[in-house]
Structure formats: C-alpha cells, structure tokens
Design an enzyme around this catalytic site. Structure first.
Site, PDB file in Angstrom:
ATOM      1  N   GLU A  17       5.790  -3.383   0.776  1.00  0.00           N
ATOM      2  CA  GLU A  17       5.754  -3.021  -0.655  1.00  0.00           C
ATOM      3  C   GLU A  17       4.944  -1.742  -0.748  1.00  0.00           C
ATOM      4  OE1 GLU A  17       7.432  -4.451  -2.888  1.00  0.00           O
ATOM      5  OE2 GLU A  17       7.745  -6.535  -2.311  1.00  0.00           O
TER       6      GLU A  17
ATOM      7  N   CYS B  46       1.660   0.525  -8.820  1.00  0.00           N
ATOM      8  CA  CYS B  46       2.787   0.972  -7.996  1.00  0.00           C
ATOM      9  C   CYS B  46       3.978   1.288  -8.885  1.00  0.00           C
ATOM     10  CB  CYS B  46       3.145  -0.090  -6.976  1.00  0.00           C
ATOM     11  SG  CYS B  46       3.331  -1.721  -7.700  1.00  0.00           S
TER      12      CYS B  46
ATOM     13  N   GLY C 242       2.712   2.296   5.380  1.00  0.00           N
ATOM     14  CA  GLY C 242       3.929   1.629   5.860  1.00  0.00           C
ATOM     15  C   GLY C 242       4.543   2.357   7.047  1.00  0.00           C
TER      16      GLY C 242
ATOM     17  N   GLY D  75       0.842  -1.200   0.000  1.00  0.00           N
ATOM     18  CA  GLY D  75       0.000   0.000   0.000  1.00  0.00           C
ATOM     19  C   GLY D  75       0.866   1.235   0.000  1.00  0.00           C
ATOM     20  N   SER D  76       0.282   2.327   0.474  1.00  0.00           N
ATOM     21  CA  SER D  76       0.979   3.611   0.411  1.00  0.00           C
ATOM     22  C   SER D  76       2.125   3.668   1.415  1.00  0.00           C
ATOM     23  CB  SER D  76      -0.015   4.728   0.713  1.00  0.00           C
ATOM     24  OG  SER D  76      -0.617   4.477   1.962  1.00  0.00           O
TER      25      SER D  76
HETATM   26  P1  NAD Z   1      -3.511   2.226   1.175  1.00  0.00           P
HETATM   27  O1  NAD Z   1      -2.225   2.483   1.864  1.00  0.00           O
HETATM   28  O2  NAD Z   1      -4.599   3.215   1.304  1.00  0.00           O
HETATM   29  O3  NAD Z   1      -4.123   0.824   1.676  1.00  0.00           O
HETATM   30  C1  NAD Z   1      -3.422  -0.381   1.506  1.00  0.00           C
HETATM   31  C2  NAD Z   1      -3.893  -1.388   2.549  1.00  0.00           C
HETATM   32  O4  NAD Z   1      -3.399  -0.992   3.832  1.00  0.00           O
HETATM   33  C3  NAD Z   1      -5.404  -1.491   2.707  1.00  0.00           C
HETATM   34  O5  NAD Z   1      -5.743  -2.853   2.885  1.00  0.00           O
HETATM   35  C4  NAD Z   1      -5.685  -0.676   3.963  1.00  0.00           C
HETATM   36  O6  NAD Z   1      -6.849  -1.064   4.631  1.00  0.00           O
HETATM   37  C5  NAD Z   1      -4.453  -0.988   4.792  1.00  0.00           C
HETATM   38  N1  NAD Z   1      -4.066   0.012   5.796  1.00  0.00           N
HETATM   39  C6  NAD Z   1      -4.149   1.353   5.700  1.00  0.00           C
HETATM   40  N2  NAD Z   1      -3.630   1.933   6.811  1.00  0.00           N
HETATM   41  C7  NAD Z   1      -3.219   0.922   7.624  1.00  0.00           C
HETATM   42  C8  NAD Z   1      -2.596   0.871   8.920  1.00  0.00           C
HETATM   43  N3  NAD Z   1      -2.298   1.979   9.602  1.00  0.00           N
HETATM   44  N4  NAD Z   1      -2.304  -0.341   9.449  1.00  0.00           N
HETATM   45  C9  NAD Z   1      -2.570  -1.464   8.768  1.00  0.00           C
HETATM   46  N5  NAD Z   1      -3.176  -1.483   7.551  1.00  0.00           N
HETATM   47  C10 NAD Z   1      -3.495  -0.293   6.986  1.00  0.00           C
HETATM   48  O7  NAD Z   1      -3.155   1.986  -0.389  1.00  0.00           O
HETATM   49  P2  NAD Z   1      -4.128   1.861  -1.643  1.00  0.00           P
HETATM   50  O8  NAD Z   1      -4.712   3.202  -1.958  1.00  0.00           O
HETATM   51  O9  NAD Z   1      -5.055   0.692  -1.489  1.00  0.00           O
HETATM   52  O10 NAD Z   1      -3.076   1.464  -2.793  1.00  0.00           O
HETATM   53  C11 NAD Z   1      -2.292   2.381  -3.479  1.00  0.00           C
HETATM   54  C12 NAD Z   1      -0.903   2.485  -2.890  1.00  0.00           C
HETATM   55  O11 NAD Z   1      -0.303   1.199  -2.794  1.00  0.00           O
HETATM   56  C13 NAD Z   1       0.042   3.304  -3.758  1.00  0.00           C
HETATM   57  O12 NAD Z   1       0.857   4.095  -2.934  1.00  0.00           O
HETATM   58  C14 NAD Z   1       0.865   2.239  -4.475  1.00  0.00           C
HETATM   59  O13 NAD Z   1       2.128   2.680  -4.927  1.00  0.00           O
HETATM   60  C15 NAD Z   1       0.987   1.208  -3.401  1.00  0.00           C
HETATM   61  N6  NAD Z   1       1.270  -0.123  -3.957  1.00  0.00           N
HETATM   62  C16 NAD Z   1       2.535  -0.599  -3.840  1.00  0.00           C
HETATM   63  C17 NAD Z   1       2.854  -1.826  -4.406  1.00  0.00           C
HETATM   64  C18 NAD Z   1       4.250  -2.356  -4.323  1.00  0.00           C
HETATM   65  O14 NAD Z   1       4.444  -3.523  -4.636  1.00  0.00           O
HETATM   66  N7  NAD Z   1       5.241  -1.584  -3.927  1.00  0.00           N
HETATM   67  C19 NAD Z   1       1.865  -2.575  -5.054  1.00  0.00           C
HETATM   68  C20 NAD Z   1       0.575  -2.058  -5.131  1.00  0.00           C
HETATM   69  C21 NAD Z   1       0.291  -0.824  -4.578  1.00  0.00           C
END
Ligand code: NAD
Length: 499
Positions: free
Chosen positions: A252, A286, A235, A230-231
């Site tokens: 990631e 991503c 992380g 995720g974002s």
């Molecule tokens: P997001 O960070 O909003 O959410 C990702 C996941 O994290 C969701 O399941 C969410 O519920 C969970 N989450 C959010 N805050 C959390 C916390 N504090 N503790 C635990 N879990 C939490 O991301 P998104 O909008 O779904 O996806 C887009 C982002 O993901 C972009 O920044 C993209 O670059 C990144 N991404 C990275 C990769 C990679 O392999 N590097 C792959 C896909 C997406």
C-alpha cells in the site's frame, strides 16, 4: 498533554519510556513524548521464532473461535476509544475527530472480521470426471509482518491484524519509527483480549525501529506475508527482497490522487469534498487530493469559492475541537512542501493562496502551514509526484477524455473521483476507459474510504488490497482438492495412460 495518564489508561507504562535511544516527538509542539529502546536484530529473530510457534497453535483454532478473540479486542477498543484516539492525535498530529475516526475504523474492522470468521468460504467446482468432486479450501497462511506508515498509525495495522487473526496468522508489527507509542498501546489492549480468551501467546508482537528492521522482516522466509504501507520508495526497496524468496507482499504505497470537476457538477458539494480531501490530516493522507482538473467553464468560479473556504480554515493544535488543520509531521515535511512550492513557481504556477508557516512564534518546534492552492499551466513532473503536504494543484480542461488521460498520467494509482451530475460522464469515469485507480468515486472526494470495500491502488501504489470485500484472501492459502468416489481412475482431458 498528559502522556503518562493516557498511557496508563491504555495499559502501558509511560514512565518506562524515558531512557531509550529512539526519541518520539509530538508534532503538536515538538515536545518529546517518549524515548523507546529500538528492537535489536536478535530480538526480531526471536519474535519471528515465537510467531512461528504461535502459528502452529492458532491454525488449529476454529476460525469462529479466532473471531471471538477479535470480538473481545473490538470491545477493548470501544472502551478505550477516547484515550487511544487522543494518543493518535498527540503522536501523529491529526485532529481529534480524525484520531477518533481511526479508532472507530479499527472497531468497524473488528466487527467485519468477526462476521468473516464464519464466512471464509471456498468454492465447490463441477468436475469433468464422473463421480469426482472438486473444492477449494482456504487455510491459515503463516506469520504476517505489518510495516506501517506514520500517517495512519493504528487503523492500517488493524485492517491487517483483525483479518490476519481470524485467518489464523500471528502478526509481527513494525510501526513507523515516528509513531511507536500508539502501536504499543494497541498491542497492550490486544493482550487483554488474549487473557480473556485464553488464547496462545505471541499472536501480536511489536518491533520498535526503522527501515533496517523492516528489511530484516522482508528478507526472512518464515514471514509468509509482508503487508507494507508507506512510500513508493520504500516499496521499491522492499518488493524485490520479498519476491526473491517467493514471499507474498501486500503493498500500500504512495498516491497522487485527483478529482475531475465537470461543468455540470454541484459546485457547493464539490467545494466541501475538495477541502476535506485536500486539507484533512494536513494533506498527509495516502488518499489526499493533490490534483484538481476543472472544466474551463467553471474553473474561475470554483477557484474563487475554494480560496474563500481556504481563507477560513481553523489551523492550530489538533487537540482543540475547533481545529480543522493540524501540524505537519516534522521539519522535513515542511521543507519538502516549501521546495515543491518553489518548483511550482519556477514551472509557471500561480500560488492562489496559502503555503506559509504559521504559529512559529508560539510553537517554534512544530510546523503548521496554511494549505496551498496552486494553479498550474500544465501537469509538470512536480505535479506528477507525491509531496506529502497540503498542496492542491489546479488545472483546467476542456474535454473529459483529456482530463481522464491527465488523471491517469501519473505513476501512482490509488484514488480518484469525479464531480458531475451527468450520468454519461459518471459512467465513463468508472468504466474500463475511465480512472485507472483502485478507488474511483462519483460525487465523493478521493479520501475517507469505508471499511467494507477493498482498499488499495494500482501501478506504483503497489496493487495490494486490504480491509473489506475479499481482501481476506491475501492472508490465507488456497488448496484445491479433488475427490474421486468412483472405482475408476479417469484422467483429466480424457488422457489414456497405459490402459
Ligand atoms: P515511509 O516509506 O517513510 O515509511 C513507511 C514504513 O516503512 C516505516 O515503518 C519505515 O520504517 C518502513 N521502511 C522504510 N524503508 C524500508 C525498507 N527499505 N524496508 C522495510 N521497511 C522500510 O512512509 P511514511 O513517511 O511513514 O508515510 C507516508 C507515505 O506512506 C506516503 O507516501 C503515503 O502515500 C504512504 N501511505 C500509503 C497508504 C496506502 O494505503 N496506500 C497508507 C498510508 C500511507
């Protein structure tokens, strides 16, 4: 969009998704496709307990037998590729080809994991002591929690899941709150494999909900590994929680990927790669291309070719076979894109093309845009940050070293590429003085990785590696064993102790 029919093909009861608190909308037209019940904290607690019990059983299964389970899962995926791919398209809005590609990636990863189940090798190491032998073993690690993002709703889980299962670890999956239905479908397909293999229960569990559930998993010491995608913001919140309990985190996170086009580049090839990388998945990968550094000698020519290619992009429903650009995930993504374009203009940027909302009349609840190409005078704070939308910033350069420095001058370190026919430039780019990213490609765009390589990025992308190569090691624990088959007890480093 017949969700009910798709769900029943995939073994889930779509009719039961009508009364829950979590509303799931398709970005294609904004329609509600499911109302699911969010998992409670108590349900998450039970899932963690069940995973722990499943681990005690699974770790006794020989790895090739675990591989057989993954092989059966791969068969289910093959049989249901069309239906699952279509569900991916409906739930996250990526075009059909990309939805099917995600499922193919899962299948490929299953095949890889099956082979791996007979290759979880350790080393044999020469001992400094006579009649001693040293070796390494890799043992199952424990329960794994996978937290996934909306934009790869199934493939990223499969990267983790197939490896975790062959490594002997049950998986609890908390998918994105925006794409939970595909997660339930994958889980249902795996249950069929479980039944065929007569495998232990609860090797796969799905928890539905948002950040607080993810945070609960991160904090629980019974979860040996948290693999979170995720974002970077997510992380930053999650990593200290896992570190505080000495858990393992595989992160990631966000990317801000770049391409350098040198004056020797094959421009026709570069244009194709740029368009695929910058507008594929509507700029919501991503690895999407967000920054383009072009040698001044070819900048005008490349910009004009790109503007031409952008002008003819078919934008529309991702279910139509001819569409290349589908919708943004939601209104927030659209607002973020518009805000970024305003800031770019205020920073002296020139909008070369795109950036407008289209199809709003026909689909008022959905957010389709024309991908934007923006020339920037320099790498501003905006350019250095990830906006999850199809905006490509174009900057000129004169010296390759300076372009590499600009490329590396962001907090993220996921993917990068160079287009050049000059061997010296290519080698410099992939050398230790070149790209600082986890992925550095030559004459290929930054997005669309194969499963055979380890996938992931450095710096604020989190440092994790998933999928191929030796990424499996993250899902196992290493034990170093020293055997003494002599009748003496010599100490290492020649130490004498009371002799
Ligand atoms: P997001 O960070 O909003 O959410 C990702 C996941 O994290 C969701 O399941 C969410 O519920 C969970 N989450 C959010 N805050 C959390 C916390 N504090 N503790 C635990 N879990 C939490 O991301 P998104 O909008 O779904 O996806 C887009 C982002 O993901 C972009 O920044 C993209 O670059 C990144 N991404 C990275 C990769 C990679 O392999 N590097 C792959 C896909 C997406």
């Amino acid at each position: 969009m017949d969700i009910q029919a798709l769900c029943s093909k995939l073994g889930i009861d779509g009719a039961s998704f009508a009364t829950g608190d979590l509303q799931v909308h398709s970005p294609i037209d904004g329609s509600r496709i499911a109302s699911l019940y969010s998992s409670t904290q108590a349900e998450a607690e039970r899932a963690i307990e069940r995973a722990e019990r499943a681990f005690f059983e699974l770790r006794n299964w020989p790895a090739p037998k675990r591989g057989e389970l993954v092989r059966l899962f791969g068969q289910e995926l093959r049989q249901h590729k069309q239906a699952l791919g279509e569900l991916v398209t409906i739930e996250c809005g990526k075009i059909r080809q990309e939805g099917l590609g995600e499922v193919q990636e899962m299948i490929d990863l299953c095949d890889f994991a099956v082979g791996l189940s007979r290759q979880l090798y350790g080393l044999t190491i020469a001992s400094e002591r006579p009649d001693h032998r040293m070796m390494e073993q890799w043992h199952p690690l424990g329960s794994v929690a996978v937290i996934s993002a909306f934009n790869f709703p199934v493939a990223v889980w499969a990267w983790n899941f197939a490896l975790a299962i062959v490594c002997g670890d049950p998986v609890i999956w908390k998918p994105s709150e925006r794409t939970p239905v595909t997660a339930l479908a994958c889980h249902a397909l795996f249950q069929r494999a479980i039944a065929s293999a007569n495998a232990p229960e609860h090797l796969s569990q799905v928890l539905i909900g948002g950040a607080s559930l993810g945070a609960q998993l991160a904090a629980d010491p019974r979860i040996a590994l948290i693999s979170a995608t995720g974002s970077t913001r997510m992380g930053r919140a999650l990593a200290p929680v896992v570190a505080a309990r000495f858990g393992r985190a595989l992160l990631e996170l966000g990317g801000n990927n770049a391409m350098i086009v040198t004056k020797s580049a094959d421009l026709a090839l570069a244009v194709r790669a740029i368009v695929f990388s910058a507008v594929g998945t509507a700029g919501q990968r991503c690895t999407s291309l967000r920054r383009l550094f072009v040698h001044d000698a070819v900048r005008a020519e490349l910009l004009s070719r790109l503007a031409g290619a952008y002008a003819s992009l078919p934008i529309g429903s991702p279910l139509d076979a001819s569409t290349l650009v589908g919708p943004l995930i939601d209104a927030h993504a659209f607002a973020a894109m518009q805000a970024a374009l305003r800031t770019a203009a205020a920073d002296g940027g020139t909008l070369e093309c795109g950036g407008e909302r289209v199809l709003a009349g026909a689909r008022p609840e959905a957010f389709y845009v024309t991908p934007a190409l923006v020339s920037m005078p320099q790498q501003t704070e905006l350019v250095r940050s990830e906006t999850f939308a199809p905006i490509l910033y174009v900057l000129g350069y004169h010296e390759l070293e300076a372009a590499i420095a600009l490329q590396n001058g962001v907090e993220q370190g996921l993917s990068s590429s160079i287009f050049t026919t000059d061997m010296r430039e290519a080698e410099l780019f992939v050398s230790a003085r070149g790209s600082d990213c986890g992925i550095a490609n030559v004459n290929i765009g930054p997005s669309g990785a194969e499963i055979g390589g380890a996938f992931g990025g450095e710096k604020a992308t989190g440092g994790g590696r998933e999928s191929g190569s030796d990424a499996w090691r993250s899902y196992m624990r290493r034990a170093t064993n020293t055997f003494n088959y002599s009748s003496q007890l010599p100490l290492a480093q020649g130490i004498t102790f009371g002799e």
